[in-house]
Design a protein around this motif. Structure first.
Motif, PDB file in Angstrom:
ATOM      1  N   ALA A  11       0.699  -1.167  -0.117  1.00 40.25           N
ATOM      2  CA  ALA A  11       0.011  -0.017  -0.021  1.00 40.25           C
ATOM      3  C   ALA A  11       0.813   1.213  -0.037  1.00 40.25           C
ATOM      4  O   ALA A  11       2.041   1.220   0.593  1.00 40.25           O
ATOM      5  CB  ALA A  11      -0.970  -0.075   1.286  1.00 40.25           C
ATOM      6  N   THR A  12       0.539   2.163  -0.495  1.00 41.78           N
ATOM      7  CA  THR A  12       1.098   3.478  -0.908  1.00 41.78           C
ATOM      8  C   THR A  12       0.412   4.666  -0.296  1.00 41.78           C
ATOM      9  O   THR A  12      -0.928   4.683  -0.827  1.00 41.78           O
ATOM     10  CB  THR A  12       1.864   3.812  -2.073  1.00 41.78           C
ATOM     11  N   GLU A  13       0.873   5.786   0.015  1.00 40.75           N
ATOM     12  CA  GLU A  13       0.180   6.930   0.472  1.00 40.75           C
ATOM     13  C   GLU A  13       0.927   8.000  -0.083  1.00 40.75           C
ATOM     14  O   GLU A  13       2.003   8.061  -0.019  1.00 40.75           O
ATOM     15  CB  GLU A  13      -0.035   7.208   1.913  1.00 40.75           C
ATOM     16  N   PRO A  14       0.142   9.087  -0.845  1.00 41.69           N
ATOM     17  CA  PRO A  14       0.907  10.211  -1.376  1.00 41.69           C
ATOM     18  C   PRO A  14       1.396  11.039  -0.155  1.00 41.69           C
ATOM     19  O   PRO A  14       1.097  11.032   1.023  1.00 41.69           O
ATOM     20  CB  PRO A  14      -0.241  11.043  -1.936  1.00 41.69           C
ATOM     21  N   ARG A  15       2.791  11.858  -0.661  1.00 40.63           N
ATOM     22  CA  ARG A  15       3.480  12.448   0.229  1.00 40.63           C
ATOM     23  C   ARG A  15       3.490  13.816  -0.440  1.00 40.63           C
ATOM     24  O   ARG A  15       3.841  13.845  -1.806  1.00 40.63           O
ATOM     25  CB  ARG A  15       4.669  11.840   0.950  1.00 40.63           C
ATOM     26  N   ASP A 211       9.397  -3.390  -9.302  1.00 41.73           N
ATOM     27  CA  ASP A 211       9.057  -2.636  -8.369  1.00 41.73           C
ATOM     28  C   ASP A 211      10.107  -1.580  -7.865  1.00 41.73           C
ATOM     29  O   ASP A 211      10.046  -0.554  -7.267  1.00 41.73           O
ATOM     30  CB  ASP A 211       8.337  -3.399  -7.230  1.00 41.73           C
ATOM     31  N   PHE A 212      11.410  -2.034  -7.828  1.00 51.95           N
ATOM     32  CA  PHE A 212      12.521  -1.444  -7.310  1.00 51.95           C
ATOM     33  C   PHE A 212      12.460  -0.117  -8.162  1.00 51.95           C
ATOM     34  O   PHE A 212      12.771   1.029  -7.739  1.00 51.95           O
ATOM     35  CB  PHE A 212      13.865  -2.280  -7.647  1.00 51.95           C
ATOM     36  N   VAL A 213      12.566  -0.413  -9.659  1.00 54.78           N
ATOM     37  CA  VAL A 213      12.656   0.845 -10.439  1.00 54.78           C
ATOM     38  C   VAL A 213      11.372   1.693 -10.130  1.00 54.78           C
ATOM     39  O   VAL A 213      11.471   2.998 -10.071  1.00 54.78           O
ATOM     40  CB  VAL A 213      12.620   0.373 -11.892  1.00 54.78           C
ATOM     41  N   VAL A 214      10.058   1.000 -10.133  1.00 52.26           N
ATOM     42  CA  VAL A 214       9.074   1.938  -9.923  1.00 52.26           C
ATOM     43  C   VAL A 214       9.148   2.790  -8.680  1.00 52.26           C
ATOM     44  O   VAL A 214       8.605   3.634  -8.484  1.00 52.26           O
ATOM     45  CB  VAL A 214       7.796   1.075 -10.103  1.00 52.26           C
ATOM     46  N   SER A 215       9.362   2.160  -7.581  1.00 51.74           N
ATOM     47  CA  SER A 215       9.832   2.710  -6.188  1.00 51.74           C
ATOM     48  C   SER A 215      10.543   3.935  -6.264  1.00 51.74           C
ATOM     49  O   SER A 215      10.252   4.798  -5.667  1.00 51.74           O
ATOM     50  CB  SER A 215      10.207   1.796  -5.201  1.00 51.74           C
ATOM     51  N   ASN A 225       5.895   5.388  -0.647  1.00 50.88           N
ATOM     52  CA  ASN A 225       5.576   3.862  -1.184  1.00 50.88           C
ATOM     53  C   ASN A 225       6.310   3.110  -0.427  1.00 50.88           C
ATOM     54  O   ASN A 225       7.396   3.323   0.085  1.00 50.88           O
ATOM     55  CB  ASN A 225       5.868   3.689  -2.575  1.00 50.88           C
ATOM     56  N   SER A 226       5.835   1.552  -0.418  1.00 57.19           N
ATOM     57  CA  SER A 226       6.511   0.498   0.505  1.00 57.19           C
ATOM     58  C   SER A 226       6.750  -0.553  -0.328  1.00 57.19           C
ATOM     59  O   SER A 226       6.186  -1.756  -0.109  1.00 57.19           O
ATOM     60  CB  SER A 226       5.671   0.387   1.840  1.00 57.19           C
TER      61      SER A 226
END
Length: 234
Positions: A11-15, A211-215, A225-226
């Motif tokens: 799950a991710t939250e905007p910052r 996901d590493f690159v997208v993160s 993001n996590s």
């Protein structure tokens, strides 16, 4: 090759960005004709899931790579973005959510040859722009301020307005000319973020590498993001 696999993980939250002034503004995503279409599609899925307004534009070569690598055909005259939100390669076990009407309402598609769109103007406020993946020809056009299509024009807007521009090339090896173009756009204020996944975050699948690159992209545009286990985290 598409389907819905819902998972509570990642799950991710905007910052807010560093200044906080651009929080909640639209994000521009351009997908061009380099290999690695999955990076752009995965980024779109996560931004949409987290409630961001996203303006999407795709080059003809980008559409061709999506068809070749992800087995999904796009009609660039009028792209339906909904299928991209549940598009998942056969090798992937990443969670993808079926979008609701509110999610789809926050997504906007612009033809790559249409200059009469909001993202072609500096007066349209945005949080950031990502070109993912970024082809060599797109990189060259941005470096020369060519503005020969909407993608190049929107990137030029972000540079001249001093907003975050992230370019994600996926090419190897690199020519001297490509390196010079990267240097030019970096000197102009862009972030060069090659699709080079790390291996220190507990890689268990191809999804981990994507996901590493997208993160790292999401970090750069101010979206928390996590997706990965970060260095030093237990």
């Amino acid at each position: 090759m598409s389907g819905s696999r819902v998972s509570p993980q990642n799950a991710t939250e905007p910052r807010p960005d560093r200044s906080g002034s651009d929080k909640g503004r639209p994000i521009v995503l351009a997908i061009t004709g380099a290999s690695g279409a999955i990076y752009g599609v995965r980024l779109l899925q996560l931004l949409a899931r987290d409630g961001h307004e996203v303006h999407v534009t795709i080059s003809p070569s980008g559409a061709a790579v999506i068809q070749q690598e992800l087995d999904h055909r796009l009609d660039l005259r009028s792209v339906d973005l909904a299928p991209l939100l549940t598009l998942s390669p056969a090798w992937s076990t990443a969670s993808v959510d079926t979008p609701d009407a509110a999610t789809l309402a926050r997504l906007h598609y612009h033809r790559h040859d249409d200059y009469f769109t909001p993202i072609a103007s500096g007066s349209f406020k945005t949080q950031a722009m990502v070109v993912c993946p970024c082809s060599g020809s797109t990189l060259s056009g941005i470096a020369r301020a060519a503005g020969s299509n909407l993608i190049q024009r929107a990137a030029e807007v972000h540079l001249k307005e001093h907003r975050k521009l992230v370019l994600v090339p996926r090419e190897t090896p690199l020519s001297v000319l490509q390196l010079e173009n990267m240097h030019r756009v970096a000197a102009a204020g862009a972030v060069m973020l090659p699709a080079m996944p790390g291996w220190y975050h507990g890689v268990e699948s191809l999804d981990s590498l994507v996901d590493f690159v997208v993160s790292r992209i999401m970090d750069q545009i101010g979206v928390d993001n996590s997706l990965i286990q970060r260095w030093g985290e237990s």
